[in-house]
Every structure is written in C-alpha cells, then in structure tokens.
Scaffold this motif. Structure first.
Motif, short mmCIF file in Angstrom:
data_model
loop_
_atom_site.label_atom_id
_atom_site.label_comp_id
_atom_site.label_asym_id
_atom_site.label_seq_id
_atom_site.Cartn_x
_atom_site.Cartn_y
_atom_site.Cartn_z
N CYS A 34 14.52 18.39 11.41
CA CYS A 34 14.30 19.84 11.33
C CYS A 34 15.13 20.36 10.17
O CYS A 34 16.17 19.79 9.84
N ASP A 35 14.69 21.43 9.55
CA ASP A 35 15.52 22.06 8.53
C ASP A 35 15.30 23.55 8.51
O ASP A 35 14.34 24.07 9.07
N GLY A 36 16.24 24.25 7.89
CA GLY A 36 16.12 25.69 7.82
C GLY A 36 17.38 26.35 7.29
O GLY A 36 18.36 25.67 6.95
N CYS A 37 17.35 27.68 7.26
CA CYS A 37 18.52 28.45 6.83
C CYS A 37 19.54 28.56 7.96
O CYS A 37 20.74 28.49 7.73
N TYR A 38 19.05 28.78 9.17
CA TYR A 38 19.90 28.96 10.35
C TYR A 38 20.98 30.01 10.09
O TYR A 38 22.16 29.80 10.33
N ASP A 39 20.51 31.15 9.58
CA ASP A 39 21.40 32.27 9.32
C ASP A 39 21.43 33.16 10.56
O ASP A 39 20.39 33.39 11.19
N MET A 40 22.59 33.65 10.96
CA MET A 40 22.75 34.42 12.19
C MET A 40 22.07 33.66 13.33
O MET A 40 21.14 34.13 13.98
N VAL A 41 22.56 32.47 13.59
CA VAL A 41 21.94 31.57 14.57
C VAL A 41 21.80 32.28 15.92
O VAL A 41 22.73 32.89 16.43
N HIS A 42 20.60 32.20 16.49
CA HIS A 42 20.30 32.85 17.77
C HIS A 42 19.53 31.89 18.67
O HIS A 42 19.23 30.75 18.28
N TYR A 43 19.19 32.35 19.86
CA TYR A 43 18.55 31.45 20.82
C TYR A 43 17.15 31.02 20.39
O TYR A 43 16.64 30.02 20.89
N GLY A 44 16.55 31.73 19.45
CA GLY A 44 15.26 31.28 18.92
C GLY A 44 15.43 29.99 18.13
O GLY A 44 14.63 29.05 18.24
N HIS A 45 16.49 29.92 17.30
CA HIS A 45 16.80 28.68 16.58
C HIS A 45 17.07 27.55 17.59
O HIS A 45 16.58 26.43 17.44
N SER A 46 17.87 27.87 18.59
CA SER A 46 18.23 26.85 19.58
C SER A 46 17.00 26.34 20.31
O SER A 46 16.87 25.14 20.58
N ASN A 47 16.09 27.24 20.62
CA ASN A 47 14.88 26.84 21.34
C ASN A 47 14.00 25.94 20.48
O ASN A 47 13.38 24.99 20.98
N GLN A 48 13.95 26.20 19.17
CA GLN A 48 13.21 25.33 18.27
C GLN A 48 13.81 23.93 18.27
O GLN A 48 13.09 22.92 18.37
N LEU A 49 15.13 23.85 18.20
CA LEU A 49 15.80 22.55 18.16
C LEU A 49 15.69 21.83 19.50
O LEU A 49 15.58 20.60 19.54
N ARG A 50 15.68 22.58 20.59
CA ARG A 50 15.48 21.98 21.91
C ARG A 50 14.10 21.33 21.99
O ARG A 50 13.95 20.19 22.46
N GLN A 51 13.08 22.05 21.51
CA GLN A 51 11.72 21.51 21.54
C GLN A 51 11.59 20.29 20.63
O GLN A 51 10.92 19.31 20.97
#
Length: 334
Positions: A34-51
């Motif tokens: 996975c890749d990305g900016c991950y700026d102001m990391v929030h639960y949406g980012h976490s949910n993507q990484l969980r999936q």
C-alpha cells in the motif's frame, strides 16, 4: 514485532507456529503493498490498511516524501518524519518504506517483493492527471478495497475551519442521552456536539478494529484516559511511552464522551465524535482495549473492575472534575 497491540508470539500461537517463525517456505507468504501520503492519519487510513492486510500475510506501506506530495497535491500538514511514525503505529502495518515514489510501478512492487498493491476505490492522479496505479492495473497486480465514507484529510481540515465558538453552546441538550444510547445504530444519528454522522460506528466495525485479546497472566494492566481527539503524533508518542512502562503491558484507554470533552476542553471540541475517536485509538498498536464513555474521575471502582496495576497521565494540565476535585486523586493515593 508487536501485533495488534500485543506480543509477536500471539499471532504465531494463533497460527500454530513455533516461536520465531513458520516452517513454511517464505515464498508462500503473500506480501501486500500500500502507499500514500497518510497526512493527518485517521481511521479511514487505518481501515484501508486493515482491509489490505486481510488480503495477504505481510503488509508493506510506502509513505511519500513532503517534496513528492507538494509536487502532486500541495504541501502536507505533517512532516514526513511524523507521517512515517504515525503509519508505523498502525497495528496492521508490518513494514514501512520511507520516501516511496508517488507513482506505483511494477519495479516498486518487485523491489520490495510484493505480490500486488491495494488502494481504495477512488482514483489518485499525478500532477499531470495520470492514474498513479495505471501500470500495475494493466499487469493485474492491483486490488481494491472499500474507501471509508465520511472521513478524509480534507474533511477533517474542513471541520476545523468551520468550527465556531457557539458550536457546543447548548450544554444541556437533551439529545445527549439519546446520542450516547445510539452507539452503532445506523446512519441517521448525529452527535449534537460534533455534528458528525454515526454512520460507520457499528458493532461489527468495532469488532474489526479491536484485538479481542484478554489480559494474560503476567501482564501489567495500564490505564490512561482522555479525549484523544484528532489522533496525532503526540498521542502516539504518549502511548508508546505508556506501553514501554512494562515488559508485558496491557494498555486500556478510557475515552470520554463528547459532552465531557466539551466541558473541560471548551466550546470548539471535540472535532471527532466518540465513535470516530474509538476507531482511531483501537487502530494503534500500543493499545489493547478501549473503554467507551469512561468516567472523567479515575475511581476505585474502575481500577478494581479492570484490575489496573498502573495509571498514567501526560505532563499536560489536568482539568478538575465538576466538583473541582482532582480526577486522579484516588489513583495517586497509596
């Protein structure tokens, strides 16, 4: 390596593996990128990484540099060093690649021995308007996961910019009791304090984010409490220090309801409702359990119920309770 807020041996035991690794050929391990900016990391980012992690065995996350993000999107809010640490703290991440290229290519996947990459079902474009995943899509080394609706870095910045000093003025709002009883009941409820929909916070989502681990014999049960609003690098630093207080820590985080946060932090807070803050904290690898709607005062009943060995608090000012008492007075007494 810490897994889901616990010890690496936990996952090996679940798979029936001997401590120290599997006897399986390493080539059978599915490595996901996975890749990305991950700026102001929030639960949406976490949910993507969980999936993404659920699609394989080992999750590698590439994080772009400040320069790359500035070139294609505009300057990030957080520095690359802060973003690297935030991503490392997400419990589904096994490895991060600092300074990953903005455009994902077959060369990148091969360089890090990844079978395929995973991205949300939204399109990411370069400054020239090109799909950043075009090459890996053509070669069928691309998978999609569902984007978490209702939250994004842009959305969070917008919430902060639109906040007014009358945002939380109705402190005696009778909707609060109904709000606290509506945890996970569907998309139509809104927090009277944050104005944010409760659409995502179902019991299933909590289960997906939670580790489900009970304290084990020999664990040191550590309790911390607070708002943990807009979960950020300061929270990660604090929870890491808490985690390191014991050899086998079991960290319980008490989260205050929106009304309580509003009482002691002022009329502009919280920016994220208690449901969103719950998911943000559960995604942190240093956290074992979350108490939703924890009492502000850390009393004897709470300490006894959770068999707490140690209570930690940051060096910031402690706001007094409603009766002007010290909320940590009981936990500080011998």
């Amino acid at each position: 390596m810490i897994k889901n807020g616990h010890h690496a041996a936990d996952r090996e035991a679940e798979r029936g593996e001997p401590p120290g690794g599997s006897d399986l050929d390493q080539r059978s391990v599915v490595r996901v990128w996975c890749d990305g900016c991950y700026d102001m990391v929030h639960y949406g980012h976490s949910n993507q990484l969980r999936q993404a992690k659920a699609m394989g065995d080992h999750l590698v996350v590439g994080v772009h540099t400040d320069a790359e993000i500035s070139r294609h999107k505009g300057p990030p809010v957080f520095t690359q060093a802060e973003r690297y640490k935030m991503v490392r703290a997400i419990k589904w991440v096994d490895e991060i690649v600092e300074g990953a290229p903005y455009v994902t290519t077959l060369q990148t996947l091969d360089q890090f021995n990844c079978d395929f990459c995973v991205h949300g079902d939204d399109i990411t474009l370069t400054v020239d308007g090109e799909d950043t995943y075009a090459e890996v899509k053509r070669e069928q080394r691309y998978r999609e996961c569902k984007r978490t609706q209702g939250v994004s870095t842009t959305d969070l910045v917008g919430r902060m910019l639109l906040m007014t000093k009358t945002h939380h003025s109705n402190m005696d709002n009778p909707d609060y009791l109904q709000h606290t009883d509506n945890f996970g009941k569907g998309p139509k409820g809104h927090s009277p304090w944050t104005g944010v929909s409760q659409f995502l916070q179902t019991s299933q989502k909590i289960i997906q984010f939670a580790s489900g681990k009970e304290p084990q014999a020999g664990d040191t049960i550590i309790y911390v409490a607070g708002a943990f609003d807009l979960f950020h690098i300061g929270h990660v630093d604090f929870l890491e220090k808490v985690y390191n207080q014991a050899e086998k820590p079991y960290v319980i985080v008490g989260l205050h309801f929106d009304q309580e946060v509003n009482r002691y932090k002022g009329k502009n807070y919280p920016i994220m409702n208690v449901h969103e803050r719950t998911l943000s904290v559960l995604a942190c690898r240093y956290v074992s359990e979350v108490v939703i709607g924890a009492p502000y005062a850390v009393g004897r009943d709470l300490l006894d119920h959770f068999k707490v060995d140690l209570v930690c608090h940051g060096k910031t000012e402690v706001f007094p309770d409603k009766d002007a008492s010290d909320p940590y007075a009981v936990s500080s007494s011998p």
